[in-house]
Enzyme design. Structure first.
Site, mmCIF file in Angstrom:
data_model
loop_
_atom_site.group_PDB
_atom_site.id
_atom_site.type_symbol
_atom_site.label_atom_id
_atom_site.label_comp_id
_atom_site.label_asym_id
_atom_site.label_seq_id
_atom_site.Cartn_x
_atom_site.Cartn_y
_atom_site.Cartn_z
ATOM 1 N N GLU A 196 9.758 1.159 10.540
ATOM 2 C CA GLU A 196 10.402 3.027 10.769
ATOM 3 C C GLU A 196 9.790 3.866 10.632
ATOM 4 O O GLU A 196 8.798 4.262 9.447
ATOM 5 C CB GLU A 196 11.401 2.788 9.054
ATOM 6 C CG GLU A 196 11.814 0.958 8.690
ATOM 7 C CD GLU A 196 13.253 1.223 9.510
ATOM 8 O OE1 GLU A 196 13.498 2.527 9.832
ATOM 9 O OE2 GLU A 196 13.730 0.357 9.908
ATOM 10 N N GLU A 235 9.521 16.677 14.991
ATOM 11 C CA GLU A 235 10.370 16.738 13.949
ATOM 12 C C GLU A 235 9.841 16.909 12.620
ATOM 13 O O GLU A 235 7.871 17.344 12.552
ATOM 14 C CB GLU A 235 10.259 14.675 13.118
ATOM 15 C CG GLU A 235 10.463 14.586 11.989
ATOM 16 C CD GLU A 235 10.199 13.225 11.600
ATOM 17 O OE1 GLU A 235 9.071 13.269 11.854
ATOM 18 O OE2 GLU A 235 10.797 12.650 10.551
ATOM 19 N N CYS A 238 13.715 11.208 6.919
ATOM 20 C CA CYS A 238 13.762 10.635 8.042
ATOM 21 C C CYS A 238 14.757 10.805 8.790
ATOM 22 O O CYS A 238 14.874 11.385 10.464
ATOM 23 C CB CYS A 238 13.041 9.821 8.446
ATOM 24 S SG CYS A 238 14.269 8.519 7.373
ATOM 25 N N LYS A 259 0.641 -1.410 -0.133
ATOM 26 C CA LYS A 259 -0.253 0.176 -0.290
ATOM 27 C C LYS A 259 0.852 0.699 0.034
ATOM 28 O O LYS A 259 1.688 1.049 1.335
ATOM 29 C CB LYS A 259 -0.835 0.429 1.084
ATOM 30 C CG LYS A 259 -1.710 0.784 1.132
ATOM 31 C CD LYS A 259 -2.543 1.798 1.941
ATOM 32 C CE LYS A 259 -1.541 3.041 2.743
ATOM 33 N NZ LYS A 259 -1.257 4.167 1.853
HETATM 34 P P1 NAD Z 1 2.446 8.708 7.253
HETATM 35 O O1 NAD Z 1 2.235 8.256 8.502
HETATM 36 O O2 NAD Z 1 1.368 9.975 7.796
HETATM 37 O O3 NAD Z 1 1.893 7.890 6.105
HETATM 38 C C1 NAD Z 1 3.004 6.487 6.127
HETATM 39 C C2 NAD Z 1 2.036 5.623 5.057
HETATM 40 O O4 NAD Z 1 1.484 5.472 6.753
HETATM 41 C C3 NAD Z 1 0.981 5.840 4.013
HETATM 42 O O5 NAD Z 1 0.754 5.009 3.389
HETATM 43 C C4 NAD Z 1 0.029 6.452 5.004
HETATM 44 O O6 NAD Z 1 -1.502 6.476 4.249
HETATM 45 C C5 NAD Z 1 -0.237 4.953 5.995
HETATM 46 N N1 NAD Z 1 -1.243 5.298 7.173
HETATM 47 C C6 NAD Z 1 -1.553 6.118 7.627
HETATM 48 N N2 NAD Z 1 -2.077 6.218 8.560
HETATM 49 C C7 NAD Z 1 -2.330 4.572 8.720
HETATM 50 C C8 NAD Z 1 -3.529 3.958 10.053
HETATM 51 N N3 NAD Z 1 -3.765 4.462 10.405
HETATM 52 N N4 NAD Z 1 -2.546 2.533 9.593
HETATM 53 C C9 NAD Z 1 -2.175 2.452 8.412
HETATM 54 N N5 NAD Z 1 -1.215 3.170 7.804
HETATM 55 C C10 NAD Z 1 -1.669 4.401 7.995
HETATM 56 O O7 NAD Z 1 3.658 9.045 6.945
HETATM 57 P P2 NAD Z 1 4.631 10.051 5.559
HETATM 58 O O8 NAD Z 1 3.363 12.039 6.075
HETATM 59 O O9 NAD Z 1 3.905 9.562 4.195
HETATM 60 O O10 NAD Z 1 5.563 10.878 5.671
HETATM 61 C C11 NAD Z 1 6.783 11.004 6.958
HETATM 62 C C12 NAD Z 1 6.706 10.260 7.992
HETATM 63 O O11 NAD Z 1 7.562 9.392 8.137
HETATM 64 C C13 NAD Z 1 7.406 10.601 8.590
HETATM 65 O O12 NAD Z 1 8.036 10.883 10.179
HETATM 66 C C14 NAD Z 1 9.233 10.477 8.584
HETATM 67 O O13 NAD Z 1 10.377 10.770 9.350
HETATM 68 C C15 NAD Z 1 8.221 9.097 8.571
HETATM 69 N N6 NAD Z 1 9.931 8.396 7.816
HETATM 70 C C16 NAD Z 1 10.933 7.100 8.619
HETATM 71 C C17 NAD Z 1 11.155 6.386 7.349
HETATM 72 C C18 NAD Z 1 12.498 5.651 8.472
HETATM 73 O O14 NAD Z 1 13.010 4.900 7.644
HETATM 74 N N7 NAD Z 1 12.411 5.784 9.460
HETATM 75 C C19 NAD Z 1 11.574 7.049 6.310
HETATM 76 C C20 NAD Z 1 11.097 8.084 5.523
HETATM 77 C C21 NAD Z 1 9.804 8.887 5.608
#
Ligand code: NAD
Length: 475
Positions: free
Chosen positions: A245, A379, A279, A170
């Site tokens: 992650e 963040e 991130c 997804k």
């Molecule tokens: P997000 O958490 O909003 O979304 C990430 C994914 O999770 C998307 O596909 C979203 O649709 C899904 N999602 C959201 N709510 C959900 C739920 N309740 N149940 C299941 N899936 C759900 O994050 P974003 O805004 O897309 O990305 C930014 C964040 O990602 C930042 O906090 C960043 O630090 C983090 N990030 C971490 C890493 C790492 O490797 N540690 C890498 C890249 C980004």
């Protein structure tokens, strides 16, 4: 305009039962450049069943057979790398040179590494009278964010397939276009139906359906800490393996013996990657109190001189952030920094000069930041650096570790042994010394609320494997 209408399930492009769609917006022009369907729980269920049905066959293929397929995927992605880089620069706003390397090149590398590992990895070892087997976990749901949309998909899908798992992906609904590109490449590579499935959708619908599905064995999630927590809770109900992650607030410590000009510039480079939407960005810069004025002057010049604009123009090092929502969030943090008494060195909450269109934020630096300020703790995920003063080495380590996060960090020093000593005291999954380059083979992941589990290289492959001990009777 990419107008997708289907989801990819069981080797076929099918109409989803979900009736909604998401528009994909160009972060620079604000034009709609794509449209994807949003699946629903029924689509998630169909995809999981297809993956389940494909698991027995795929898990029984030999590592070398899988390596051939995975190498084909690497080749297919490589052939379309220029297209992927352009798409992601449009969706996410990534400056094109970084896009070519980190958004389009890295996914090829993740698949190539996975194929290569299959030739080397020991899936069997002997311990006394036991044969210890490494076997695939099963059906894996991969849920990914928008900031490095294809790279972070590849960091999961490549090792999962290599391990012998079947996958339901997804992708982020905000930057989904290259997930389609990957599905097309995988389809052309001729993987058996059901081994890889892709259902775009919103997190609360498709993401939660996957995280709760009894036939999913593992969730590999990258995204925000808040969403990761929810996924962990849902997965716990059926005792899934959950790899997370999550976010970061990484610190770069400049020790008093560092070459300041290169250290400050290097730390800045590691903060503003992908317009700060990284991130592992080094977003807190820790400087000896006595040398703060010097560091601030270098930062003011380096960040104040950054060229902001269209990410497709190679002269620009900072593009827009991904969306109007993200722009509003980042600007709110900048306003909050000012309100809480931090000193604005350069940047600010207004639009950059001449850029009233597109989701641009001025590259911003704060000095005089204290560890209790919101901008030092949360963040921001935009082009914002906060500079904090420390008294001595112990104080620097204490401030660096004073975070709910623990993803990455840096130490700058002219004494490599001293830098390593400090690096060992940081509670983070990675530490870069003196601007050392990124390593795609070394483990990547977080301590504390930055997550659990590790990706990349053999560490990433191991995430998708179970242990099985088979005891042999004495001869
Ligand atoms: P997000 O958490 O909003 O979304 C990430 C994914 O999770 C998307 O596909 C979203 O649709 C899904 N999602 C959201 N709510 C959900 C739920 N309740 N149940 C299941 N899936 C759900 O994050 P974003 O805004 O897309 O990305 C930014 C964040 O990602 C930042 O906090 C960043 O630090 C983090 N990030 C971490 C890493 C790492 O490797 N540690 C890498 C890249 C980004």
């Amino acid at each position: 305009m990419k107008n997708y209408k289907h989801v990819y399930i069981n080797g076929q492009w099918i109409e989803p039962s979900g009736r909604d769609h998401a528009d994909v917006i160009n972060a620079t022009t604000e034009d709609v450049i794509g449209r994807v369907p949003l699946g629903d729980a029924g689509d998630a269920d169909r995809a999981v069943r297809a993956a389940r049905a494909a698991f027995d066959g795929w898990s029984q293929t030999s590592p070398l057979q899988r390596a051939e397929w995975i190498a084909k995927i690497a080749g297919g992605l490589e052939a379309r790398a220029a297209e992927a880089a352009q798409l992601i620069s449009a969706e996410v706003g990534t400056p094109i040179a970084w896009s070519q390397y980190a958004q389009a090149g890295a996914p090829v590398a993740h698949f190539a590494v996975a194929a290569q590992l299959l030739g080397e990895f020991a899936f069997t070892e002997h311990v006394g009278h036991s044969e210890v087997l490494r076997e695939p976990v099963g059906v894996v749901a991969c849920i990914t964010p928008w900031n490095y949309p294809l790279t972070l998909i590849a960091a999961k899908v490549a090792p999962a397939l290599a391990a012998g798992c079947t996958v339901v992906l997804k992708p982020s609904e905000v930057a989904p276009l290259t997930a389609y590109l990957l599905a097309e490449v995988i389809h052309e590579a001729g993987l058996p139906p059901g081994v890889f499935n892709m259902v775009p959708g919103v997190g609360q619908v498709v993401g939660e359906a996957l995280a709760s599905h009894p036939q999913v064995d593992m969730i590999s999630f990258t995204g925000s800490t808040a969403a990761g927590r929810r996924v962990g809770e849902l997965g716990a109900r059926t005792i899934k393996r959950v790899a997370l992650e999550l976010g970061g607030k990484s610190a770069a410590i400049i020790l008093d013996d560092a070459d300041f000009a290169s250290a400050v510039r290097g730390a800045i480079a590691a903060c503003y990657l992908n317009n700060g939407q990284t991130c592992f960005a080094h977003t807190r810069l820790l400087v000896p109190r006595g040398r703060m004025a010097e560091a601030r002057a270098i930062a003011a010049q380096a960040v104040g001189g950054m060229k902001v604009g269209n990410p497709l123009d190679e002269q620009n090092t900072i593009g827009p952030v991904i969306s109007a929502l993200q722009r509003a969030r980042v600007r709110d943090y900048i306003r909050q920094g000012i309100e809480e008494g931090a000193e604005l060195v350069t940047g600010g909450p207004d639009a950059p000069a001449g850029l009233t269109h597109g989701f641009f934020v001025r590259p911003t630096v704060f000095a005089g930041v204290t560890p209790d300020m919101t901008i030092a703790r949360e963040e921001i995920f935009g082009p914002v650096l906060v500079m904090l003063a420390y008294e001595d080495e112990d104080d620097a380590v204490r401030i660096a570790n004073d975070s709910i996060y623990g993803l990455s960090g840096a130490v700058w020093s002219s004494d490599a042994e001293r830098a390593k000593r400090v690096a060992r005291r940081l509670r983070t999954g990675r530490v870069d010394i003196n601007g050392a380059p990124f390593n795609l083979l070394a483990p990547f992941g977080g301590y504390k609320q930055s997550g659990n589990g590790r990706e990349f290289g053999k560490y990433g492959l191991e995430e998708y494997l179970e242990y099985k001990a088979v005891q042999m009777p004495a001869e």
